[in-house]
Motif scaffolding. Sequence first.
Motif, PDB file in Angstrom:
ATOM      1  N   VAL A  32      61.943  72.376  39.879  1.00 43.17           N
ATOM      2  CA  VAL A  32      60.810  72.168  41.002  1.00 43.17           C
ATOM      3  C   VAL A  32      60.923  73.677  42.006  1.00 43.17           C
ATOM      4  O   VAL A  32      60.028  74.217  42.464  1.00 43.17           O
ATOM      5  N   GLY A  33      62.534  74.034  42.463  1.00 44.83           N
ATOM      6  CA  GLY A  33      62.246  74.779  43.620  1.00 44.83           C
ATOM      7  C   GLY A  33      62.078  76.338  42.906  1.00 44.83           C
ATOM      8  O   GLY A  33      61.703  77.394  43.522  1.00 44.83           O
ATOM      9  N   LYS A  34      62.425  75.995  41.559  1.00 49.89           N
ATOM     10  CA  LYS A  34      62.224  77.425  41.394  1.00 49.89           C
ATOM     11  C   LYS A  34      60.624  77.343  40.677  1.00 49.89           C
ATOM     12  O   LYS A  34      60.212  79.221  40.986  1.00 49.89           O
ATOM     13  N   ILE A  35      59.667  76.497  40.780  1.00 45.64           N
ATOM     14  CA  ILE A  35      58.300  76.905  40.738  1.00 45.64           C
ATOM     15  C   ILE A  35      58.170  77.284  42.118  1.00 45.64           C
ATOM     16  O   ILE A  35      56.888  78.230  41.951  1.00 45.64           O
ATOM     17  N   MET A  36      59.025  76.375  43.141  1.00 46.92           N
ATOM     18  CA  MET A  36      58.174  77.153  44.169  1.00 46.92           C
ATOM     19  C   MET A  36      58.006  78.130  44.841  1.00 46.92           C
ATOM     20  O   MET A  36      57.115  79.171  45.332  1.00 46.92           O
ATOM     21  N   ILE A  37      59.237  79.262  43.792  1.00 48.52           N
ATOM     22  CA  ILE A  37      59.578  79.800  44.398  1.00 48.52           C
ATOM     23  C   ILE A  37      58.366  81.348  43.383  1.00 48.52           C
ATOM     24  O   ILE A  37      59.094  82.457  44.039  1.00 48.52           O
ATOM     25  N   GLY A  38      58.415  80.915  42.131  1.00 49.37           N
ATOM     26  CA  GLY A  38      57.205  81.325  41.474  1.00 49.37           C
ATOM     27  C   GLY A  38      58.249  81.922  40.533  1.00 49.37           C
ATOM     28  O   GLY A  38      57.959  83.376  40.035  1.00 49.37           O
ATOM     29  N   ASP A  39      59.474  81.653  39.588  1.00 48.93           N
ATOM     30  CA  ASP A  39      60.745  82.736  38.978  1.00 48.93           C
ATOM     31  C   ASP A  39      60.817  81.201  38.055  1.00 48.93           C
ATOM     32  O   ASP A  39      61.820  80.859  38.193  1.00 48.93           O
ATOM     33  N   PHE A  40      60.438  80.856  37.367  1.00 41.77           N
ATOM     34  CA  PHE A  40      60.199  80.115  36.369  1.00 41.77           C
ATOM     35  C   PHE A  40      60.845  79.660  34.935  1.00 41.77           C
ATOM     36  O   PHE A  40      59.181  80.725  35.461  1.00 41.77           O
ATOM     37  N   ASP A  41      61.474  79.387  34.553  1.00 35.66           N
ATOM     38  CA  ASP A  41      61.285  79.317  32.767  1.00 35.66           C
ATOM     39  C   ASP A  41      60.428  78.421  32.340  1.00 35.66           C
ATOM     40  O   ASP A  41      59.534  78.347  31.337  1.00 35.66           O
ATOM     41  N   PHE A  42      60.420  76.743  33.066  1.00 33.94           N
ATOM     42  CA  PHE A  42      60.396  75.984  32.655  1.00 33.94           C
ATOM     43  C   PHE A  42      58.857  75.680  33.837  1.00 33.94           C
ATOM     44  O   PHE A  42      58.874  75.489  34.928  1.00 33.94           O
ATOM     45  N   VAL A  43      57.278  75.188  33.115  1.00 29.37           N
ATOM     46  CA  VAL A  43      56.221  74.464  34.401  1.00 29.37           C
ATOM     47  C   VAL A  43      55.943  73.191  33.771  1.00 29.37           C
ATOM     48  O   VAL A  43      56.172  72.788  32.464  1.00 29.37           O
ATOM     49  N   PRO A  44      55.531  72.627  35.081  1.00 25.47           N
ATOM     50  CA  PRO A  44      55.324  71.341  34.514  1.00 25.47           C
ATOM     51  C   PRO A  44      54.164  70.689  33.477  1.00 25.47           C
ATOM     52  O   PRO A  44      53.664  71.812  33.461  1.00 25.47           O
TER      53      PRO A  44
END
Length: 256
Positions: free
Chosen positions: A97-109
Amino acid sequence: MQPGLAVVIVGNDSASQVYVANKEKACTELGMYSEKHALPEDTTEEELLALVDRLNNDPKIHGILVQLPLPKHLDDKLIINHILPEKDVDAFHPVNVGKIMIGDFDFVPCTPAGVMELIKESDVSVEGKECVVIGRSNIVGKPMSMLLLHQNGTVTICHSRTKDLKEVTKKADILVAAVGIPKFVKADMVKPGAVVIDVGMDRDENGKLCGDVDFAEVEPIAGAITPVPGGVGPMTIAMLMRNTLTAAKRAFGIND
Ligand code: NAP
């Protein structure tokens, strides 16, 4: 090298049974390995945590999905936090969830990711558009809003305490409904030509599957609209498969 997904379901919720069956079917069709763990309603927290531990340590399994909602005596947050972030293909773990917040993610819900994919494939540009999301759940509304923001949309999030909802939704170039109330969005809430995305999976007065948008009323004025059934639902499963593939590639050391 075969991507593997474990789906855990606790209890007898009928909608959840259907979702889990669809996820298993998608795995089979794609040649992925899948395991279903159907546990009884009275499963204890210790038993469920022990299963998650086992799956965390199983090299055949790259993605773990615990179907929500869990029975009331089980703490959703505790269970989700126990899944290794690198196997959390639903992207509900706080690290993801934190990674999505900062825009640096592998998985998206999966559901918001499916919406973004529909937008992309329809050649709709989000940049600079007025985007309104109705709903602020952790599963749909909040991550949906972040993904639209990352694509440079001007995002407004609405919820049950929003005043003059209609005045807000009428400004939307892109309107996403994730409310959970059948046919909630009416034609007078929609700007002519708007892109309307219906996340809802509801039952109408006859028990028939329908969305949060009154499709018959809104479709004539919308620029584009997603139907229910169809639309976002199948995309959610496709995104789960994509996240599982991503998790497997990371585990096998394959970079895109
Ligand atoms: P949820 O947790 O119940 O959240 C609903 C949101 O709608 C809340 O933020 C709530 O506001 C807001 N809301 C309720 N009444 C409202 C009103 N009168 N005006 C404005 N906002 C209102 O639901 P969810 O899990 O996000 O799911 C939403 C819908 O999507 C459901 O129909 C669900 O079945 C569906 N869904 C579909 C998929 C799929 O794969 N297609 C996946 C997940 C969910 P408050 O926060 O103020 O209470």
